[in-house]
Structure formats: structure tokens, C-alpha cells
Design a protein around this motif. Structure first.
Motif, PDB file in Angstrom:
ATOM      1  N   PHE A 118      -4.261 -62.225 -10.725  1.00 44.97           N
ATOM      2  CA  PHE A 118      -4.823 -61.923 -11.750  1.00 44.97           C
ATOM      3  C   PHE A 118      -5.899 -60.912 -10.301  1.00 44.97           C
ATOM      4  O   PHE A 118      -5.990 -59.622 -10.683  1.00 44.97           O
ATOM      5  N   SER A 119      -5.805 -61.190  -9.276  1.00 49.68           N
ATOM      6  CA  SER A 119      -6.315 -59.964  -8.304  1.00 49.68           C
ATOM      7  C   SER A 119      -5.204 -59.054  -8.263  1.00 49.68           C
ATOM      8  O   SER A 119      -6.157 -57.849  -7.723  1.00 49.68           O
ATOM      9  N   PHE A 120      -4.179 -59.146  -8.260  1.00 46.19           N
ATOM     10  CA  PHE A 120      -3.157 -57.864  -7.544  1.00 46.19           C
ATOM     11  C   PHE A 120      -3.404 -57.314  -8.526  1.00 46.19           C
ATOM     12  O   PHE A 120      -3.136 -56.236  -9.377  1.00 46.19           O
ATOM     13  N   TYR A 121      -3.225 -57.666 -10.352  1.00 50.05           N
ATOM     14  CA  TYR A 121      -3.434 -57.651 -11.218  1.00 50.05           C
ATOM     15  C   TYR A 121      -4.422 -55.972 -11.795  1.00 50.05           C
ATOM     16  O   TYR A 121      -4.343 -54.760 -11.850  1.00 50.05           O
ATOM     17  N   ILE A 122      -5.944 -56.423 -10.499  1.00 52.05           N
ATOM     18  CA  ILE A 122      -6.822 -55.543 -10.654  1.00 52.05           C
ATOM     19  C   ILE A 122      -6.510 -54.963  -9.887  1.00 52.05           C
ATOM     20  O   ILE A 122      -7.029 -53.251 -10.402  1.00 52.05           O
ATOM     21  N   ASP A 123      -6.131 -54.692  -8.708  1.00 52.35           N
ATOM     22  CA  ASP A 123      -6.309 -54.163  -7.534  1.00 52.35           C
ATOM     23  C   ASP A 123      -5.674 -54.928  -6.370  1.00 52.35           C
ATOM     24  O   ASP A 123      -5.596 -55.488  -6.219  1.00 52.35           O
ATOM     25  N   ALA A 124      -3.915 -53.694  -5.971  1.00 51.89           N
ATOM     26  CA  ALA A 124      -3.439 -54.068  -4.515  1.00 51.89           C
ATOM     27  C   ALA A 124      -3.898 -54.321  -3.544  1.00 51.89           C
ATOM     28  O   ALA A 124      -3.704 -55.710  -2.758  1.00 51.89           O
ATOM     29  N   LEU A 125      -4.503 -53.359  -3.264  1.00 53.78           N
ATOM     30  CA  LEU A 125      -5.970 -53.867  -2.406  1.00 53.78           C
ATOM     31  C   LEU A 125      -6.742 -54.774  -1.549  1.00 53.78           C
ATOM     32  O   LEU A 125      -6.750 -56.029  -1.132  1.00 53.78           O
ATOM     33  N   PHE A 126      -6.901 -54.845  -2.581  1.00 50.32           N
ATOM     34  CA  PHE A 126      -7.904 -56.429  -4.108  1.00 50.32           C
ATOM     35  C   PHE A 126      -7.047 -57.677  -3.921  1.00 50.32           C
ATOM     36  O   PHE A 126      -8.008 -58.243  -3.123  1.00 50.32           O
ATOM     37  N   GLY A 127      -6.091 -57.397  -4.106  1.00 46.91           N
ATOM     38  CA  GLY A 127      -5.196 -58.680  -3.965  1.00 46.91           C
ATOM     39  C   GLY A 127      -4.846 -58.700  -2.382  1.00 46.91           C
ATOM     40  O   GLY A 127      -5.501 -60.213  -1.785  1.00 46.91           O
ATOM     41  N   PHE A 128      -4.263 -58.122  -1.505  1.00 46.50           N
ATOM     42  CA  PHE A 128      -4.616 -58.311  -0.422  1.00 46.50           C
ATOM     43  C   PHE A 128      -5.842 -58.968   0.687  1.00 46.50           C
ATOM     44  O   PHE A 128      -5.891 -60.117   1.133  1.00 46.50           O
ATOM     45  N   VAL A 129      -6.527 -58.509   0.082  1.00 50.14           N
ATOM     46  CA  VAL A 129      -8.302 -59.144  -0.170  1.00 50.14           C
ATOM     47  C   VAL A 129      -8.802 -60.640   0.015  1.00 50.14           C
ATOM     48  O   VAL A 129      -8.711 -61.290   0.727  1.00 50.14           O
ATOM     49  N   ILE A 130      -7.825 -60.545  -1.228  1.00 51.19           N
ATOM     50  CA  ILE A 130      -8.477 -62.630  -1.682  1.00 51.19           C
ATOM     51  C   ILE A 130      -6.966 -63.103  -1.023  1.00 51.19           C
ATOM     52  O   ILE A 130      -7.984 -64.252  -0.691  1.00 51.19           O
ATOM     53  N   VAL A 131      -5.862 -63.121  -0.814  1.00 49.05           N
ATOM     54  CA  VAL A 131      -4.909 -63.508  -0.022  1.00 49.05           C
ATOM     55  C   VAL A 131      -5.635 -63.548   1.629  1.00 49.05           C
ATOM     56  O   VAL A 131      -6.255 -64.946   2.114  1.00 49.05           O
ATOM     57  N   SER A 132      -6.072 -62.254   2.379  1.00 51.00           N
ATOM     58  CA  SER A 132      -6.496 -62.554   3.451  1.00 51.00           C
ATOM     59  C   SER A 132      -8.022 -63.546   3.350  1.00 51.00           C
ATOM     60  O   SER A 132      -8.016 -64.634   4.513  1.00 51.00           O
ATOM     61  N   TYR A 133      -8.872 -63.605   2.528  1.00 57.12           N
ATOM     62  CA  TYR A 133      -9.875 -64.901   2.281  1.00 57.12           C
ATOM     63  C   TYR A 133      -9.729 -65.933   1.974  1.00 57.12           C
ATOM     64  O   TYR A 133      -9.878 -66.912   2.585  1.00 57.12           O
ATOM     65  N   LEU A 134      -8.273 -66.319   1.449  1.00 53.51           N
ATOM     66  CA  LEU A 134      -7.801 -67.792   1.828  1.00 53.51           C
ATOM     67  C   LEU A 134      -7.145 -67.972   2.934  1.00 53.51           C
ATOM     68  O   LEU A 134      -7.413 -69.230   3.212  1.00 53.51           O
ATOM     69  N   ALA A 135      -6.750 -67.374   3.643  1.00 55.18           N
ATOM     70  CA  ALA A 135      -6.049 -67.241   4.561  1.00 55.18           C
ATOM     71  C   ALA A 135      -6.764 -68.537   5.860  1.00 55.18           C
ATOM     72  O   ALA A 135      -6.393 -68.628   6.592  1.00 55.18           O
ATOM     73  N   LEU A 136      -7.715 -66.746   5.622  1.00 55.65           N
ATOM     74  CA  LEU A 136      -8.643 -67.369   6.418  1.00 55.65           C
ATOM     75  C   LEU A 136      -9.788 -69.093   6.544  1.00 55.65           C
ATOM     76  O   LEU A 136     -10.044 -69.455   7.155  1.00 55.65           O
ATOM     77  N   ASN A 137      -9.515 -69.230   5.355  1.00 53.74           N
ATOM     78  CA  ASN A 137     -10.562 -70.416   4.546  1.00 53.74           C
ATOM     79  C   ASN A 137      -9.272 -71.524   4.668  1.00 53.74           C
ATOM     80  O   ASN A 137     -10.113 -73.059   5.463  1.00 53.74           O
ATOM     81  N   ILE A 138      -8.531 -71.476   4.784  1.00 49.86           N
ATOM     82  CA  ILE A 138      -7.323 -72.527   5.097  1.00 49.86           C
ATOM     83  C   ILE A 138      -7.466 -72.644   6.956  1.00 49.86           C
ATOM     84  O   ILE A 138      -7.694 -73.963   7.438  1.00 49.86           O
ATOM     85  N   ALA A 139      -7.600 -71.570   7.372  1.00 51.99           N
ATOM     86  CA  ALA A 139      -7.967 -71.813   9.188  1.00 51.99           C
ATOM     87  C   ALA A 139      -8.356 -72.065   9.176  1.00 51.99           C
ATOM     88  O   ALA A 139      -8.680 -73.501  10.289  1.00 51.99           O
ATOM     89  N   TYR A 140     -10.348 -72.195   8.475  1.00 51.10           N
ATOM     90  CA  TYR A 140     -10.957 -72.608   8.491  1.00 51.10           C
ATOM     91  C   TYR A 140     -11.291 -74.001   8.848  1.00 51.10           C
ATOM     92  O   TYR A 140     -11.834 -74.966   9.104  1.00 51.10           O
TER      93      TYR A 140
END
Length: 304
Positions: A118-140
Motif C-alpha cells: 500500500f505504501s508503494f501504491y501511495i508513492d514510490a519514495l514513501f514506500g522506500f521510507v517505509i522499507v527503510s523504517y522497517l529495516a532500521l527497526n529490525i536492526a534495532y
């Protein structure tokens, strides 16, 4: 005996809850208030707002809520044994055994796939931010939360990504000073959460959160002094150099009061472990936040 009786009643009450309620608790829906930061860009663009921008901000908020909830599930899955040693976290659905850990991970994966799509459907760059947020929190969850200083900086980075995501979904640009203010405010909250954990858990805290062995109250208080001062100065500079109306300076007293009130609650009331709960429990602090938002909207709408 009284403590055991209260604990037993809580466990019995938990068994009577429906699976939906248990999953909502596991997803920590009360902490979705942290994702309200997604609306920061919308608020500071109120003078040129469109209905589509409002809907996109709401959709962005939903995406962050779902992804953050999946991260909470993963974190509770990984920490289910250590959470049993925590006076409060032991009552969480996974730690208490009310939800099957493997089933929770399966549900989290399904929700996560939907949110990312859904995030990539809204906006591609926003989708990458969501993925980055997920990766950061998994690393945490896997590593960074055990590394001193990096643990609180990672938490702060998550708040910055929320603000950036909120700007991307409505196609506006946030000034560097505003992002710095958000990062410092998030550090302020993270540092004081560590302080609360040191006071609450004492020796038992080392079993629950190993990184606490690298912190001490004098160190935390020094970090707190630096971050608090930097936050106030950065916000003051933002109001004068952001390219917006200079009348934003009238919001500085609300920021000062909010920070001072929070420090009062931390040092005099021994709170600070759950900023989202403090906000709604402490009426003076909540009033300061509401008035800040209201005055900011009026200033931006009237003078720009």
C-alpha cells in the motif's frame, strides 16, 4: 499476597479477552500516537492544503502504524523470555503465553506485506521510507538495541523517518532545522526512557535490557542536559530561519513549557517510561501540546 492476588486476577482477565483484543494489545495500538508525527508536514502546509493531502497523510499514518505494530510483534517474539522478567512487560500477550509466538509472526508478515504494498501504491519514495523504517527497526530489535548510544540514536532516527514520510506523501519539503528538532526531541524522549528503566528495574534491568549496564544516572543526566538545551535552541532557530513567517516565534513558550513539564514529571514524579501514556495522563502537558498545535495553525494560516 496482595500482589500475587492482583497479578492472578490480571492473568484471568487476560484469558477472557478475545483474540482480536489480544492482537490489538500485542500491536500496541496505544503507541500509534507516535506516528502522529506523520502529520507534521501537513500542519506546516496548512495554508496550501488540499483534501487529497489530508487523505494521503491519513494513509501514510496508517502505513506507519501497521509497520510499527509488526515491529513490536517481532520485538516481543525475540524478547519473550526476557520480557517475563519485566514487572510490566511480562503481561504482554506473547510473553504471558496468551498468543502463540509463531502464529503472531505469521500474522505480522501478512500485515507487513499489505502495508508495504500500500505504501508503494501511495508513492514510490514513501514506500522506500517505509522499507527503510522497517529495516532500521529490525536492526534495532536484532542488534542495535544492545549497543550503547546507538540504541537511542536508532529510536530517534525512526521519528525522523516518520516526518520525512509524512512530507513525501503530500509532496512538500521539510527544512533541515525542523528535522534536526525532531531528531533532538526524539533523543530527549529516548534518553529519559532509559533513565526511567534504570530507576525502575535497577539490578533486574540488566537481565531484561543488557545495554543498561553501559548507562548510569550521571551519564544519562549529562546527555539529557545536552539534548534538552539543543532541542530548545534548534527550535528557536527553526522559527526564525525556516523561511516561514517570523510569527512562529510565538510558539516557543509552548515548547519551553512542554519540555519543562516533561522534565518535572521525570525528575519529580519518576515517570518517563511511556511518553504516549504521559501525554494523555498529564493534563497540563496535553494542554500545552494542543495549544501549540492550535497556535501554529492560526499563525501559518493567518500570516502566510
Amino acid at each position: 499476597m496482595l500482589g500475587q492476588t492482583v497479578s492472578t486476577r490480571k492473568e484471568e482477565a487476560g484469558k477472557d479477552k478475545s483474540i482480536i483484543i489480544l492482537y490489538l494489545e500485542e500491536m500496541r495500538w496505544r503507541q500509534w500516537t507516535k506516528n502522529v508525527l506523520v502529520f507534521a508536514a501537513f500542519i506546516f502546509s496548512i495554508n496550501k492544503v488540499e483534501i487529497s493531502m489530508l487523505f494521503n497523510s491519513i494513509f501514510g499514518f496508517i502505513c506507519f502504524c501497521l509497520v510499527s505494530s509488526c515491529v513490536y510483534i517481532l520485538n516481543d517474539y525475540l524478547d519473550r523470555e526476557s520480557d517475563k522478567l519485566h514487572p510490566k512487560k511480562k503481561n504482554r500477550p506473547i510473553a504471558s503465553g496468551q498468543i502463540n509466538p509463531q502464529q503472531a509472526i505469521f500474522v505480522a508478515v501478512l500485515i507487513l506485506l499489505g502495508a508495504i504494498s500500500f505504501s508503494f501504491y501511495i508513492d514510490a519514495l514513501f514506500g522506500f521510507v517505509i522499507v527503510s523504517y522497517l529495516a532500521l527497526n529490525i536492526a534495532y530489535s536484532l542488534k542495535l538495541k544492545h549497543i550503547v548510544i546507538l540504541d537511542i540514536m536508532t529510536i530517534a532516527s525512526g521519528f525522523v523517518l516518520r516526518a520525512i514520510g509524512g512530507a513525501l506523501v503530500i509532496k512538500v519539503v521539510l527544512t533541515p532545522w525542523f528535522l534536526i528538532c525532531i531528531m533532538l526531541l526524539a533523543l530527549f524522549l529516548a534518553v529519559n526512557k532509559r533513565r526511567h528503566e534504570l530507576l525502575l528495574l535497577e539490578e533486574g534491568g540488566l537481565q531484561h535490557r543488557k545495554v543498561l549496564i553501559n548507562y548510569s544516572l550521571p551519564l544519562i543526566d549529562q546527555m539529557n542536559n545536552i539534548v534538552t538545551s539543543s532541542t530548545i535552541v534548534s527550535y528557536a532557530l527553526f522559527t526564525f530561519t525556516s523561511g516561514r513567517t517570523i510569527h512562529l516565534m510565538w510558539t516557543i513558550p509552548f515548547v519551553l513549557y512542554g519540555i519543562f513539564r516533561y522534565l518535572f514529571l521525570i525528575y519529580m514524579k519518576n515517570e518517563g517510561g511511556a511518553p504516549d501514556k504521559i501525554l494523555f495522563k498529564d493534563k497540563p502537558l496535553l494542554a500545552a501540546v494542543v495549544l501549540y498545535a492550535f497556535v501554529t495553525l492560526i499563525i501559518l494560516y493567518a500570516f502566510e
